[in-house]
Design a protein around this motif. Structure first.
Motif, PDB file in Angstrom:
ATOM      1  N   GLN A  39      17.935 -20.392 -89.875  1.00 57.12           N
ATOM      2  CA  GLN A  39      16.507 -20.668 -89.713  1.00 57.12           C
ATOM      3  C   GLN A  39      16.235 -20.981 -88.246  1.00 57.12           C
ATOM      4  O   GLN A  39      16.836 -21.900 -87.666  1.00 57.12           O
ATOM      5  N   ILE A  40      15.340 -20.223 -87.644  1.00 55.68           N
ATOM      6  CA  ILE A  40      15.044 -20.353 -86.214  1.00 55.68           C
ATOM      7  C   ILE A  40      14.363 -21.692 -85.942  1.00 55.68           C
ATOM      8  O   ILE A  40      13.396 -22.057 -86.626  1.00 55.68           O
ATOM      9  N   ASN A  41      14.888 -22.429 -84.961  1.00 57.12           N
ATOM     10  CA  ASN A  41      14.263 -23.717 -84.647  1.00 57.12           C
ATOM     11  C   ASN A  41      14.006 -23.937 -83.153  1.00 57.12           C
ATOM     12  O   ASN A  41      13.562 -25.008 -82.750  1.00 57.12           O
ATOM     13  N   GLU A  42      14.298 -22.934 -82.332  1.00 61.83           N
ATOM     14  CA  GLU A  42      14.009 -23.046 -80.896  1.00 61.83           C
ATOM     15  C   GLU A  42      13.754 -21.664 -80.316  1.00 61.83           C
ATOM     16  O   GLU A  42      14.580 -20.769 -80.466  1.00 61.83           O
ATOM     17  N   THR A  43      12.608 -21.497 -79.652  1.00 62.36           N
ATOM     18  CA  THR A  43      12.258 -20.222 -79.019  1.00 62.36           C
ATOM     19  C   THR A  43      11.629 -20.490 -77.648  1.00 62.36           C
ATOM     20  O   THR A  43      11.175 -21.603 -77.363  1.00 62.36           O
ATOM     21  N   GLU A  44      11.609 -19.430 -76.833  1.00 62.69           N
ATOM     22  CA  GLU A  44      10.867 -19.492 -75.574  1.00 62.69           C
ATOM     23  C   GLU A  44      10.103 -18.190 -75.374  1.00 62.69           C
ATOM     24  O   GLU A  44      10.606 -17.117 -75.711  1.00 62.69           O
ATOM     25  N   ALA A  45       8.911 -18.303 -74.791  1.00 64.17           N
ATOM     26  CA  ALA A  45       8.081 -17.132 -74.502  1.00 64.17           C
ATOM     27  C   ALA A  45       8.266 -16.692 -73.057  1.00 64.17           C
ATOM     28  O   ALA A  45       8.331 -17.526 -72.146  1.00 64.17           O
ATOM     29  N   TYR A  46       8.374 -15.383 -72.865  1.00 70.56           N
ATOM     30  CA  TYR A  46       8.413 -14.791 -71.517  1.00 70.56           C
ATOM     31  C   TYR A  46       7.420 -13.649 -71.468  1.00 70.56           C
ATOM     32  O   TYR A  46       7.360 -12.826 -72.371  1.00 70.56           O
ATOM     33  N   ARG A  47       6.622 -13.620 -70.397  1.00 71.17           N
ATOM     34  CA  ARG A  47       5.568 -12.599 -70.292  1.00 71.17           C
ATOM     35  C   ARG A  47       5.772 -11.712 -69.073  1.00 71.17           C
ATOM     36  O   ARG A  47       6.865 -11.235 -68.833  1.00 71.17           O
ATOM     37  N   GLY A  48       4.725 -11.490 -68.311  1.00 67.69           N
ATOM     38  CA  GLY A  48       4.826 -10.518 -67.214  1.00 67.69           C
ATOM     39  C   GLY A  48       4.332 -11.075 -65.897  1.00 67.69           C
ATOM     40  O   GLY A  48       4.902 -12.022 -65.348  1.00 67.69           O
ATOM     41  N   ALA A  49       3.250 -10.529 -65.399  1.00 65.31           N
ATOM     42  CA  ALA A  49       2.758 -10.906 -64.083  1.00 65.31           C
ATOM     43  C   ALA A  49       2.397 -12.390 -63.997  1.00 65.31           C
ATOM     44  O   ALA A  49       2.492 -12.992 -62.923  1.00 65.31           O
ATOM     45  N   ASP A  50       2.005 -12.989 -65.128  1.00 67.43           N
ATOM     46  CA  ASP A  50       1.596 -14.398 -65.130  1.00 67.43           C
ATOM     47  C   ASP A  50       2.781 -15.338 -65.326  1.00 67.43           C
ATOM     48  O   ASP A  50       2.586 -16.547 -65.462  1.00 67.43           O
ATOM     49  N   ASP A  51       3.993 -14.795 -65.343  1.00 64.69           N
ATOM     50  CA  ASP A  51       5.174 -15.608 -65.665  1.00 64.69           C
ATOM     51  C   ASP A  51       6.271 -15.405 -64.632  1.00 64.69           C
ATOM     52  O   ASP A  51       7.058 -14.458 -64.724  1.00 64.69           O
ATOM     53  N   PRO A  52       6.369 -16.293 -63.641  1.00 64.48           N
ATOM     54  CA  PRO A  52       7.352 -16.093 -62.561  1.00 64.48           C
ATOM     55  C   PRO A  52       8.800 -16.164 -63.034  1.00 64.48           C
ATOM     56  O   PRO A  52       9.689 -15.714 -62.319  1.00 64.48           O
ATOM     57  N   ALA A  53       9.049 -16.713 -64.223  1.00 64.98           N
ATOM     58  CA  ALA A  53      10.428 -16.812 -64.713  1.00 64.98           C
ATOM     59  C   ALA A  53      10.858 -15.582 -65.499  1.00 64.98           C
ATOM     60  O   ALA A  53      12.018 -15.464 -65.888  1.00 64.98           O
ATOM     61  N   SER A  54       9.927 -14.671 -65.727  1.00 60.47           N
ATOM     62  CA  SER A  54      10.228 -13.530 -66.603  1.00 60.47           C
ATOM     63  C   SER A  54      10.963 -12.414 -65.872  1.00 60.47           C
ATOM     64  O   SER A  54      10.686 -12.140 -64.705  1.00 60.47           O
ATOM     65  N   GLN A  95       2.361  -3.722 -72.305  1.00 56.44           N
ATOM     66  CA  GLN A  95       2.203  -5.079 -71.767  1.00 56.44           C
ATOM     67  C   GLN A  95       3.482  -5.860 -72.043  1.00 56.44           C
ATOM     68  O   GLN A  95       3.884  -6.002 -73.199  1.00 56.44           O
ATOM     69  N   PRO A  96       4.153  -6.361 -70.985  1.00 56.48           N
ATOM     70  CA  PRO A  96       5.465  -6.975 -71.194  1.00 56.48           C
ATOM     71  C   PRO A  96       5.376  -8.321 -71.881  1.00 56.48           C
ATOM     72  O   PRO A  96       4.476  -9.120 -71.606  1.00 56.48           O
ATOM     73  N   GLY A  97       6.329  -8.570 -72.752  1.00 56.24           N
ATOM     74  CA  GLY A  97       6.417  -9.859 -73.422  1.00 56.24           C
ATOM     75  C   GLY A  97       7.636  -9.876 -74.330  1.00 56.24           C
ATOM     76  O   GLY A  97       8.028  -8.843 -74.872  1.00 56.24           O
ATOM     77  N   ALA A  98       8.241 -11.057 -74.473  1.00 62.52           N
ATOM     78  CA  ALA A  98       9.377 -11.190 -75.377  1.00 62.52           C
ATOM     79  C   ALA A  98       9.587 -12.659 -75.695  1.00 62.52           C
ATOM     80  O   ALA A  98       9.231 -13.536 -74.906  1.00 62.52           O
ATOM     81  N   VAL A  99      10.167 -12.890 -76.856  1.00 62.56           N
ATOM     82  CA  VAL A  99      10.515 -14.250 -77.275  1.00 62.56           C
ATOM     83  C   VAL A  99      12.032 -14.364 -77.313  1.00 62.56           C
ATOM     84  O   VAL A  99      12.700 -13.602 -78.019  1.00 62.56           O
ATOM     85  N   LEU A 100      12.554 -15.308 -76.525  1.00 60.61           N
ATOM     86  CA  LEU A 100      13.989 -15.578 -76.506  1.00 60.61           C
ATOM     87  C   LEU A 100      14.349 -16.507 -77.663  1.00 60.61           C
ATOM     88  O   LEU A 100      13.741 -17.571 -77.827  1.00 60.61           O
ATOM     89  N   LEU A 101      15.320 -16.090 -78.472  1.00 58.41           N
ATOM     90  CA  LEU A 101      15.803 -16.949 -79.557  1.00 58.41           C
ATOM     91  C   LEU A 101      16.855 -17.888 -78.991  1.00 58.41           C
ATOM     92  O   LEU A 101      17.913 -17.450 -78.537  1.00 58.41           O
ATOM     93  N   ARG A 102      16.557 -19.180 -79.022  1.00 61.25           N
ATOM     94  CA  ARG A 102      17.433 -20.158 -78.373  1.00 61.25           C
ATOM     95  C   ARG A 102      18.208 -21.052 -79.322  1.00 61.25           C
ATOM     96  O   ARG A 102      19.182 -21.701 -78.897  1.00 61.25           O
TER      97      ARG A 102
END
Length: 185
Positions: A39-54, A95-102
Motif C-alpha cells: 500500500q503506497i504511503n509516500e509519493t512526490e510530484a515532479y513537473r516541468g518548467a515550474d519545477d526546478p528539481a524535475s 506536458q511533463p509530469g510524474a509521481v515518484l513512488l517513495r
DNA sequence: CTTATGATGTACT
DNA sequence: GTACATCATAAGG
C-alpha cells in the motif's frame, strides 16, 4: 471481482492531485505464482518548467522523454548510479509530469520481499524509492511500461484515501525545496 | 535515536 | 568534470 487498474483518466490529472490520491492505493507485482501487494504511503510530484528539481525542468532529453509521454506509463531512472526509481507519468500528453513512488507498507508477499532484499529488517524494506523497487524486483526494463492495461505483471488499483494526508518538502533535492510536493499518510 | 560518509553509473553542461 | 529525485553502514548519544 477484482478491482480494475487505475486508468488514463486518473493519471492525466494535475501531478499534485495524482500524487496525493495515490496515497493508500495498492501496488501489485506478480511473477508466475509469486505476488507482492503493498500500500503506497509516500509519493512526490515532479513537473516541468515550474519545477526546478524535475528532470524535465529544461525540456526534453533522452532520459526524461517518458515524462512527456502519455499518462499512466512508468518512468524509470537510475539514481546515484545504483538505485532504480519508479515514477508514474501524469498530465496530458506533451506536458511533463510524474509521481515518484517513495514508500509503501507490505500487505502480502513479505516472503518474496525478503528474498529480494535479504537480511533487511521488515520495517526498512519499503521506506525509500530505491528500496521499494528492489523489494518488488522492478528495474529499468519497466521504463515506458503502460500501467493501465491491467496486465498482472505490475498494476495499481484504488485504495481509499486516508482521512488526512500530509504535505511536506521533497527529500534529497537541492532546488525547489520550498514546494510542498511530498505526500505521506 | 542521530549524523556522517563512501559507493556507484551516467546524463548533461 | 559535476551533480545527482539514494542507501547501508558506522560511530556517537
Amino acid at each position: 471481482m477484482m478491482s480494475p487498474a487505475l486508468g488514463p483518466d486518473f493519471y492525466e490529472q494535475h501531478t499534485l492531485d495524482v500524487a496525493e490520491q495515490l496515497i493508500g492505493c495498492y501496488l501489485i507485482r506478480t511473477v508466475d505464482t509469486k505476488q507482492i501487494v503493498v500500500q503506497i504511503n509516500e509519493t512526490e510530484a515532479y513537473r516541468g518548467a515550474d519545477d526546478p528539481a524535475s528532470h524535465a525542468h529544461r525540456g526534453v532529453t533522452p532520459r526524461n522523454e517518458p515524462m512527456f509521454n502519455r499518462a499512466g506509463r512508468i518512468y524509470m531512472y537510475l539514481s546515484y548510479g545504483m538505485h532504480h526509481c519508479m515514477n508514474i507519468v501524469t498530465e496530458p500528453e506533451g506536458q511533463p509530469g510524474a509521481v515518484l513512488l517513495r514508500g509503501a507498507a507490505p500487505i502480502e508477499g513479505i516472503e518474496w520481499i525478503r528474498q529480494n532484499r535479504p537480511g533487511v529488517a521488515d520495517r526498512l524494506q519499503l521506506n525509500g524509492p530505491g528500496k521499494l523497487t528492489k523489494a518488488l524486483n522492478i528495474d529499468l526494463s519497466f521504463n515506458r511500461y503502460n500501467l493501465c492495461t491491467g496486465s498482472p505483471s505490475i498494476m495499481i488499483i484504488p485504495g481509499h484515501l486516508p482521512s488526512e494526508t500530509k504535505r511536506t518538502e521533497r527529500i534529497g533535492i537541492s532546488k525547489g525545496r520550498s514546494l510542498l510536493w511530498r505526500f505521506t499518510k
